[in-house]
Scaffold this motif. Structure first.
Motif, mmCIF file in Angstrom:
data_model
loop_
_atom_site.group_PDB
_atom_site.id
_atom_site.type_symbol
_atom_site.label_atom_id
_atom_site.label_comp_id
_atom_site.label_asym_id
_atom_site.label_seq_id
_atom_site.Cartn_x
_atom_site.Cartn_y
_atom_site.Cartn_z
ATOM 1 N N LEU A 1 -10.660 14.501 30.815
ATOM 2 C CA LEU A 1 -9.767 14.788 29.517
ATOM 3 C C LEU A 1 -10.750 14.642 28.195
ATOM 4 C CD1 LEU A 1 -6.934 15.908 28.615
ATOM 5 C CD2 LEU A 1 -6.304 13.606 28.152
ATOM 6 N N ILE A 2 -11.062 15.767 27.530
ATOM 7 C CA ILE A 2 -11.835 15.673 26.123
ATOM 8 C C ILE A 2 -11.014 16.158 25.053
ATOM 9 C CG2 ILE A 2 -14.029 15.890 27.576
ATOM 10 C CD1 ILE A 2 -13.723 18.723 26.592
ATOM 11 N N ASP A 3 -9.802 16.661 25.166
ATOM 12 C CA ASP A 3 -9.239 17.441 24.074
ATOM 13 C C ASP A 3 -7.708 17.137 24.545
ATOM 14 O OD1 ASP A 3 -8.244 18.827 21.980
ATOM 15 O OD2 ASP A 3 -9.369 20.555 22.463
ATOM 16 N N LEU A 4 -7.028 16.292 23.506
ATOM 17 C CA LEU A 4 -5.648 16.002 23.739
ATOM 18 C C LEU A 4 -4.849 16.470 22.399
ATOM 19 C CD1 LEU A 4 -3.198 14.882 25.523
ATOM 20 C CD2 LEU A 4 -4.016 12.710 24.557
ATOM 21 N N LYS A 5 -3.719 17.115 22.485
ATOM 22 C CA LYS A 5 -2.906 17.352 21.446
ATOM 23 C C LYS A 5 -1.380 16.874 22.047
ATOM 24 C CE LYS A 5 -3.350 20.823 18.768
ATOM 25 N NZ LYS A 5 -3.566 22.153 18.114
ATOM 26 N N TYR B 1 -8.923 18.721 31.652
ATOM 27 C CA TYR B 1 -9.791 18.487 30.519
ATOM 28 C C TYR B 1 -9.187 19.031 29.023
ATOM 29 C CZ TYR B 1 -11.713 23.205 30.460
ATOM 30 O OH TYR B 1 -11.590 24.859 30.487
ATOM 31 N N ILE B 2 -8.463 19.921 28.909
ATOM 32 C CA ILE B 2 -7.667 20.232 27.739
ATOM 33 C C ILE B 2 -6.268 19.963 28.130
ATOM 34 C CG2 ILE B 2 -7.187 21.981 26.060
ATOM 35 C CD1 ILE B 2 -9.870 22.917 26.539
ATOM 36 N N LEU B 3 -5.515 19.096 27.347
ATOM 37 C CA LEU B 3 -3.905 19.343 27.310
ATOM 38 C C LEU B 3 -3.365 19.339 25.779
ATOM 39 C CD1 LEU B 3 -1.340 18.844 28.698
ATOM 40 C CD2 LEU B 3 -1.630 16.258 28.559
ATOM 41 N N HIS B 4 -2.553 20.302 25.582
ATOM 42 C CA HIS B 4 -2.099 20.509 24.354
ATOM 43 C C HIS B 4 -0.557 20.626 24.520
ATOM 44 C CE1 HIS B 4 -5.587 22.416 21.974
ATOM 45 N NE2 HIS B 4 -5.984 21.265 22.735
ATOM 46 N N LEU B 5 0.132 19.798 24.109
ATOM 47 C CA LEU B 5 1.684 19.607 24.071
ATOM 48 C C LEU B 5 2.148 19.655 22.683
ATOM 49 C CD1 LEU B 5 2.393 17.051 26.792
ATOM 50 C CD2 LEU B 5 2.242 19.593 27.099
ATOM 51 N N HIS B 6 2.280 20.826 22.107
ATOM 52 C CA HIS B 6 2.692 20.863 20.657
ATOM 53 C C HIS B 6 3.926 20.252 20.328
ATOM 54 C CE1 HIS B 6 -0.753 23.826 19.304
ATOM 55 N NE2 HIS B 6 -0.768 23.771 20.536
ATOM 56 N N ALA C 1 -12.584 7.690 30.619
ATOM 57 C CA ALA C 1 -11.949 8.767 29.750
ATOM 58 C C ALA C 1 -12.749 8.965 28.735
ATOM 59 C CB ALA C 1 -10.639 8.021 29.276
ATOM 60 N N PRO C 2 -13.370 10.253 28.717
ATOM 61 C CA PRO C 2 -14.414 10.773 27.637
ATOM 62 C C PRO C 2 -13.552 11.485 26.487
ATOM 63 C CG PRO C 2 -14.012 12.485 29.578
ATOM 64 C CD PRO C 2 -12.964 11.365 29.795
ATOM 65 N N LEU C 3 -12.405 11.266 26.252
ATOM 66 C CA LEU C 3 -11.596 11.817 25.436
ATOM 67 C C LEU C 3 -12.455 11.618 23.638
ATOM 68 C CD1 LEU C 3 -8.938 13.469 24.484
ATOM 69 C CD2 LEU C 3 -8.040 11.224 23.676
ATOM 70 N N GLN C 4 -12.660 12.853 23.052
ATOM 71 C CA GLN C 4 -13.414 12.619 21.725
ATOM 72 C C GLN C 4 -12.312 13.121 20.691
ATOM 73 O OE1 GLN C 4 -16.918 14.870 22.229
ATOM 74 N NE2 GLN C 4 -17.792 13.499 23.677
ATOM 75 N N LYS C 5 -11.452 13.972 21.187
ATOM 76 C CA LYS C 5 -10.584 14.728 19.947
ATOM 77 C C LYS C 5 -9.080 14.497 20.320
ATOM 78 C CE LYS C 5 -9.532 19.186 17.885
ATOM 79 N NZ LYS C 5 -9.879 20.651 17.870
ATOM 80 N N LEU C 6 -8.630 13.850 19.236
ATOM 81 C CA LEU C 6 -7.241 13.671 19.601
ATOM 82 C C LEU C 6 -6.061 14.229 18.542
ATOM 83 C CD1 LEU C 6 -4.529 12.217 20.789
ATOM 84 C CD2 LEU C 6 -5.149 10.203 19.514
#
Length: 524
Positions: free
Chosen positions: A418-422, A387-392, A446-451
């Motif tokens: 997944l709701i938060d993806l970076k 639900y959170i994935l951050h790959l800087h 896919a409920p993603l709201q923030k990219l």
């Protein structure tokens, strides 16, 4: 009055939904409830006084003429006692002090300049040697610059469950005091220790050696003997270790592990440490960690080989079905300090694919990733519960990402939570809908709201918006990385162009998701 409001539990529940520090209106509402009748007064006052961020509210409950504030030429005020305290002076104070459950005392702000006189008066006048707050459960003593630890017993209640000590140690009397804290507070289950001063190391060891039933522990600096003691606490479920830069990194993990099975109940491990060998050694001391959360932070951007070592030992030593949250990041913000040989490649990232229960993954190696769409597809298949994935990204310092919009398509297809993806990607090419198969827009989960696209490449906004809405119908927010003015001129100009285009994407999405105008708004 309705019969339901004569039930104490209902009145307490109503008051509990009005925390006084949430808003001024909530505080005024609690005041009003307390004035209705005696039956309402108790629950409302309990909530009003439950959390105190200083002594400023409780001190006026003492008699007015007890002391005076004196201001000399120095702008800092001082206090001077007007008379001696007697038992009657404590009457009104005790009525409200027994309602306090959380107390925070810091050496910040103007109040800190008069705390010394207050502590001295309260200490000398408290002839019964009892705690000032008999039902206190959480104490945050944040005195990083003042050696006032000797006044802590004023607030040590036998009901204390959580204590945070940020203090300075200057005498052996302080060591003796720390040794009796676990005895005076037998219910302690959550402890945070951040101690400085010439006796800091023995002070931490003294209090750690006395802890027997702690569940959550946060400690700055740890010795080998401390580690040996903590490793065999049966109740310890959460451990946070921050190692100071001047500390000794040599630990004999093998000797600790040989005694008995270490850390039998540990589920959350947080490490803030600059030594990769320390982290690898600690994780390697036990086979079969049942960790749910692992967080590692360092001030030095790790090399790719160091990252591979950490991921490899984690794969070998941690139960694959237990880990749900992992964070691996650096604390620096200046991207020019990140090494180019710290890029995480596909083989290194795939070491973590064995952890099928991962729900939150935050990876910030500093130098970005070298991945393509097939790697993102494998990632999405390996971690379907994300639900959170951050790959800087690397901040325009390394070659552009090889991940395209098809990589986002894979995440939408397999990660239905997944709701938060970076992620950093190349959105310069927008594929036609018929080029992507396997996702039904009408039934998209896919409920993603923030990219957050960071340093992603883009050439045109409108096609990207259309593609994003097709795979993420709920997306409303698209952000990029902050403008880095320290970048060389060419990279900075490139970043500004990308920033402006992604800002257009965000505005277009906001317009699409904004509610249609009503008749009244049109007339106005």
């Amino acid at each position: 009055m309705h019969r339901a409001l004569r039930i104490l539990e209902i009145v307490e529940a109503v008051c509990a939904h009005l925390p006084p520090y949430s808003s001024p209106s909530a505080r005024s509402t609690l005041y009003s409830i307390a004035l209705v009748c005696r039956f309402f007064s108790g629950p409302a006052l309990d909530v009003l006084w439950s959390t105190q961020y200083s002594l400023v509210n409780i001190l006026p409950c003492l008699p007015v003429g007890l002391w005076e504030i004196v201001r000399f030429e120095n702008p800092k005020p001082s206090m001077r006692a007007q008379r001696a305290m007697n038992s009657v002076d404590w009457t009104r104070f005790n009525i409200y002090a027994r309602r306090v459950r959380t107390l925070v005392i810091t050496d910040n702000g103007s109040e800190a300049d008069i705390l010394s006189a207050i502590f001295k008066m309260l200490s000398l006048s408290n002839t019964s040697q009892e705690t000032l707050f008999p039902k206190l459960r959480r104490l945050h003593w944040q005195m990083a610059r003042r050696p006032w630890l000797s006044y802590v017993p004023l607030f040590l209640s036998s009901s204390l469950e959580s204590i945070s000590l940020v203090t300075v140690i200057t005498s052996y009397a302080h060591l003796a005091l720390l040794a009796v804290v676990p005895t005076l507070c037998p219910l302690l289950t959550r402890v945070e220790i951040c101690i400085s001063g010439r006796l800091a190391h023995p002070a931490k060891s003294v209090i750690l050696s006395k802890l027997k039933h702690v569940n959550h522990l946060s400690i700055e600096g740890i010795s080998e003997s401390d580690l040996a003691h903590l490793a065999h606490l049966p109740s310890l479920t959460s451990l946070s270790v921050k190692q100071p830069s001047d500390s000794i990194h040599n630990h004999s993990f093998e000797s600790v592990a040989r005694q008995t099975t270490p850390f039998t109940s540990l589920q959350e491990l947080t490490l803030d440490h600059d030594s990769i060998p320390f982290v690898v050694g600690l994780l390697g001391m036990k086979h079969g960690w049942s960790l749910r959360r692992l967080s590692y932070t360092t001030r030095n951007a790790p090399l790719a080989a160091d990252t591979a070592k950490v991921f490899a030992v984690l794969k070998a030593k941690c139960t694959h079905s237990s880990l749900t949250h992992i964070r691996y990041s650096i604390s620096r913000t200046n991207i020019l300090l990140y090494p180019n040989d710290g890029v995480i490649e596909q083989d290194t990232l795939r070491l973590l694919f064995v952890f099928r229960s991962l729900r939150e993954v935050v990876l910030h190696p500093g130098s970005g990733f070298d991945l393509d769409d097939s790697d993102i597809d494998a990632l999405a298949r390996a971690w379907p519960q994300l639900y959170i994935l951050h790959l800087h990204g690397s901040g325009f310092r390394c070659p552009a990402s090889r991940v395209t919009l098809r990589g986002l398509h894979s995440l939408a297809k397999h990660c239905h939570s997944l709701i938060d993806l970076k992620i950093s990607l190349d959105a310069s090419v927008v594929f036609c809908p018929e080029d992507d198969t396997g996702i039904d827009v009408a039934r998209s989960k896919a409920p993603l709201q923030k990219l957050s696209v960071e340093d992603s490449i883009i050439t045109e906004a409108a096609p990207v918006v259309a593609y994003l809405l097709r795979i993420f119908p709920s997306i409303t927010l698209v952000t990029t990385m902050a403008r880095q003015f320290v970048l060389p001129q060419r990279e900075f100009q490139q970043q500004c162009r990308m920033y402006d285009l992604w800002n257009q994407v965000h505005k277009m999405l906001a317009q699409i998701h904004s509610p249609p105008p009503t008749e009244s708004s049109i007339k106005s």
